[in-house]
Write a protein that holds these residues in place. Structure first.
Motif, PDB file in Angstrom:
ATOM      1  N   ASP A 120     -10.955   2.870  12.647  1.00 38.82           N
ATOM      2  CA  ASP A 120     -12.181   3.017  11.851  1.00 38.82           C
ATOM      3  C   ASP A 120     -12.018   2.370  10.480  1.00 38.82           C
ATOM      4  O   ASP A 120     -12.942   1.742   9.975  1.00 38.82           O
ATOM      5  CB  ASP A 120     -12.524   4.500  11.649  1.00 38.82           C
ATOM      6  N   THR A 121     -10.854   2.592   9.861  1.00 37.91           N
ATOM      7  CA  THR A 121     -10.627   1.990   8.547  1.00 37.91           C
ATOM      8  C   THR A 121      -9.231   1.373   8.486  1.00 37.91           C
ATOM      9  O   THR A 121      -8.307   1.823   9.164  1.00 37.91           O
ATOM     10  CB  THR A 121     -10.716   3.038   7.402  1.00 37.91           C
ATOM     11  N   LEU A 122      -9.126   0.321   7.687  1.00 40.19           N
ATOM     12  CA  LEU A 122      -7.836  -0.347   7.497  1.00 40.19           C
ATOM     13  C   LEU A 122      -7.722  -0.737   6.030  1.00 40.19           C
ATOM     14  O   LEU A 122      -8.630  -1.347   5.461  1.00 40.19           O
ATOM     15  CB  LEU A 122      -7.780  -1.615   8.367  1.00 40.19           C
ATOM     16  N   ARG A 123      -6.606  -0.337   5.406  1.00 37.74           N
ATOM     17  CA  ARG A 123      -6.363  -0.768   4.019  1.00 37.74           C
ATOM     18  C   ARG A 123      -4.966  -1.344   3.933  1.00 37.74           C
ATOM     19  O   ARG A 123      -4.030  -0.819   4.541  1.00 37.74           O
ATOM     20  CB  ARG A 123      -6.519   0.412   3.050  1.00 37.74           C
ATOM     21  N   VAL A 124      -4.859  -2.433   3.187  1.00 40.02           N
ATOM     22  CA  VAL A 124      -3.566  -3.110   3.070  1.00 40.02           C
ATOM     23  C   VAL A 124      -3.172  -3.164   1.595  1.00 40.02           C
ATOM     24  O   VAL A 124      -3.955  -3.607   0.754  1.00 40.02           O
ATOM     25  CB  VAL A 124      -3.658  -4.541   3.636  1.00 40.02           C
ATOM     26  N   THR A 132       4.894  -4.211   1.883  1.00 43.02           N
ATOM     27  CA  THR A 132       3.498  -4.030   2.288  1.00 43.02           C
ATOM     28  C   THR A 132       3.327  -2.674   2.959  1.00 43.02           C
ATOM     29  O   THR A 132       4.209  -2.218   3.678  1.00 43.02           O
ATOM     30  CB  THR A 132       3.091  -5.143   3.287  1.00 43.02           C
ATOM     31  N   SER A 133       2.187  -2.031   2.682  1.00 39.65           N
ATOM     32  CA  SER A 133       1.808  -0.820   3.414  1.00 39.65           C
ATOM     33  C   SER A 133       0.451  -1.040   4.049  1.00 39.65           C
ATOM     34  O   SER A 133      -0.458  -1.555   3.409  1.00 39.65           O
ATOM     35  CB  SER A 133       1.694   0.381   2.474  1.00 39.65           C
ATOM     36  N   VAL A 134       0.348  -0.645   5.295  1.00 37.52           N
ATOM     37  CA  VAL A 134      -0.923  -0.724   6.012  1.00 37.52           C
ATOM     38  C   VAL A 134      -1.321   0.712   6.353  1.00 37.52           C
ATOM     39  O   VAL A 134      -0.531   1.462   6.915  1.00 37.52           O
ATOM     40  CB  VAL A 134      -0.730  -1.548   7.305  1.00 37.52           C
TER      41      VAL A 134
END
Lengths: 147, 101
Positions: A120-124, A132-134
């Motif tokens: 539903d949601t993705l933030r990078v 990096t964090s996903v």
């Protein structure tokens, strides 16, 4: 959001761990009684995120990958995949479908597009040189709730 | 991942079994390409019936074989595709390059 359950997983960026990571995370979320399609969506998204760490973040090296999986209120699955690799200079560009920095390895450049489409949601969050964090979330349509 | 290949100079059929990800894709690619280069067929058929999981690494695998078949003036057909794998292929627009059944 209220955290109802949590697990943490830490492993090295060996490609053989791709299958382990996606299977472990999907096993954790079976407690939410998701549909098979929802579990496959999560499995695929985790596989993409972990593969990104292995192929890109730790390109010529091996490093640690950490996954935090949480059950949030409203039957929502939360997954964070974190590395301490090379980071991404231009996150917006990296997220464009078909953009890849590894064409010689036949990478299709679709990892983020799959994560975006299946969750539903993705933030990078990324800092060049640091990692990096996903963070991904998906609300699961629970079937009958037991107690 | 286990792979079986039936080959002639008309047709190479590849039966894939197991999970296709970045870890397994390299080996699958090598085996298929070896057969394509020695047989130079008119068509490559990839059978996904026994593939339990595939992420976008499988898209790279199919696109790469499509490009190789193009250099031989051949085409690619994808058969027995489970629904969850079709979903990944459609997202990538693979249905525009190869016939997916």
């Amino acid at each position: 959001m209220n955290v109802q359950n949590e697990m943490k997983l830490s492993f090295l960026s060996n490609s053989v761990n791709e299958a382990f990571a996606r299977t472990a995370v999907t096993s954790f979320f079976t407690q939410l009684d998701p549909t098979l399609d929802e579990l496959t969506d999560i499995k695929t998204a985790v596989s993409e995120a972990v593969t990104n760490c292995i192929v890109h973040a730790y390109r010529d090296t091996i490093g640690p990958i950490q996954i935090v999986a949480r059950v949030l209120e409203n039957n929502t699955a939360y997954i964070k995949v974190k590395d301490r690799g090379c980071g991404i200079e231009d996150v917006k560009k990296a997220m464009e479908p078909l953009f890849t920095t590894a064409p010689e390895e036949e990478r299709a450049g679709l990892g983020f597009a799959v994560m975006e489409s299946f969750m539903d949601t993705l933030r990078v969050f990324s800092t060049p040189g640091k990692g990096t964090s996903v963070v991904m979330k998906k609300k699961l349509t629970s079937r009958v709730r037991h107690g | 991942m286990n792979i079986q290949i039936n080959a002639s100079d008309e047709l190479v059929t590849v039966y894939l079994t197991g999970e296709i990800d970045h870890h397994s894709a390299g080996e699958i690619r090598e085996e298929i390409d070896r057969s394509l280069e020695s047989n130079r067929p008119k068509q490559l058929v990839m059978d996904f019936k026994n593939v339990g999981f595939m992420d976008s690494s499988g898209i790279g695998l199919v696109m790469g074989r499509y490009k190789l078949m193009q250099t031989m003036n051949g085409d690619v057909k994808i058969i027995n595709t489970p629904n969850h794998i079709k979903k990944v292929m459609k997202l990538a627009g693979l249905d525009k390059l190869a016939a997916i059944e």
